[in-house]
Design an enzyme around this catalytic site. Structure first.
Site: not given
Ligand code: OKP
Ligand code: ZN
Length: 343
Positions: A117, A159, A323
């Site tokens: 992504e 991540h 977000y």
């Protein structure tokens, strides 16, 4: 509380994210940091300072050198290959395939990506480098005697693994900060990851080590990104056995349940007796976050900030995810103010 921040985060400004089978505007966008720094100033949290430059060594103390060289060159290599969109992988070294690192940029993207992504675009490396410097500067402030510091990192880092990027992350800012603290006198560091998503990169980096305790509260990987790490039975390996602790939780988890896991985590951190604490601070546990499934409300962030302060440890807050643009700033600063009010 002092905030470390640089406008260079804006260099991370990709136009596309692969989401739901479509290329959309990335959820991880520059306005996130602008909302948060705006709130820092609105509530007068404390001084806002530019990062110092610690160079490449602290990044290479965590990440594989060829991976970093790949990140540095990926955008230019992609453009040289003649592609017109942003750089993203389309092929991976999947089960039973060769793990030889390809020379071609499409092969290298697949080798180093854990997810697709996250596109690489102009300025991505420069922003990731600056974000790591923001974390390092915050860590050094703890060495210099600060009780707590807010490193407003963007892009996020948890991540990013030893040799993998993805999930909006390139360099593992919290891990780089932890290693800096260890290299400047600390014996033990605890990293508590409260982002909605499992901190697979941080877990990977410290998997076999006992000088960093890694604890993560997150959406169960059976249901949530990154899907392939973060189960409760992952407890670390080798010397690190027992120094990784995961609290995966199901869809619709509310603050009461989440806070019970937090209290267990805080007791485990107290037992470990670290010299310093790093919080991977993602506020995507919020009930209205567009890509997550926990149900925390804005006032809950204040409560858990105060809970963390009961450890009475020098604490570095490193920004990760969150977000819902309208409210991430309130929720982030609620954690910091809750912490300060209980300190
Ligand atoms: C980064 B951080 C959800 C897709 C999720 C990537 C999420 C990265 C989160 N359907 N895609 O931990 O906040
Ligand atoms: Zn997240």
């Amino acid at each position: 509380m002092e905030t470390i921040f640089t406008e260079r985060h804006r260099l991370r400004n990709s136009k596309t994210e692969l989401f739901g089978g479509q290329l959309v505007e990335p959820f991880e966008r520059p306005s996130r940091a602008e909302y948060i720094i705006g709130r820092v100033r609105e509530v007068d949290l404390g001084p806002v300072s530019e990062p110092d430059d610690y160079g490449m060594d602290p990044i290479l103390a965590i990440h594989d050198a060829d991976f970093i060289a790949f990140l540095q060159g990926a955008w230019s290599d992609w453009q040289s290959a003649g592609f017109e969109g942003e750089a993203m992988p389309t092929v991976w070294p999947a089960r039973r395939m060769s793990q030889k690192i390809p020379t071609n940029i499409e092969g290298r993207l697949g080798y180093y990506a854990l997810a697709c992504e996250t596109t690489i675009s102009e300025g991505t490396w420069e922003a990731a480098y600056a974000s790591a410097q923001v974390a390092l500067t915050g860590a050094q402030r703890l060495n210099d005697g600060a009780k707590s510091v807010f490193s407003l990192c963007r892009p996020p880092g948890h991540h990013a693994a030893i040799d993998m990027y993805g999930g909006y992350c390139f360099v593992n800012n919290a891990a780089v900060a932890a290693q800096h603290l260890l290299d400047t006198g600390a014996k033990r560091i605890a990293i508590l990851d409260v982002d909605f998503h499992h901190g697979n990169g941080t877990q990977d980096i410290f998997d076999a080590r006992d000088d960093v305790l890694f604890i993560s509260l997150h959406g169960d990987p059976m249901d949530a990104f990154p899907h392939f790490l973060g189960h409760a039975d992952e407890t670390g390996n080798g010397n690190g056995d027992g120094f990784t602790i995961n609290y995966p939780m199901p869809p619709n988890t509310d603050f009461k349940t989440w806070r019970e896991a937090l209290q267990r985590a805080l007791a485990q951190i107290a037992d470990y007796a670290p010299d310093k604490l790093i919080i991977s601070l993602g506020v995507d546990t919020f009930e209205s976050d567009p890509i997550s499934f926990f149900k925390l409300k804005s006032e809950d962030f204040t409560t858990y900030g105060a809970d963390i302060a009961t450890l009475n440890l020098p604490t570095l807050f490193v920004m990760e995810g969150g977000y819902d643009i309208a409210e991430i700033s309130v929720n982030t600063i609620n954690v910091l103010q809750g912490f300060e009010s209980a300190s």
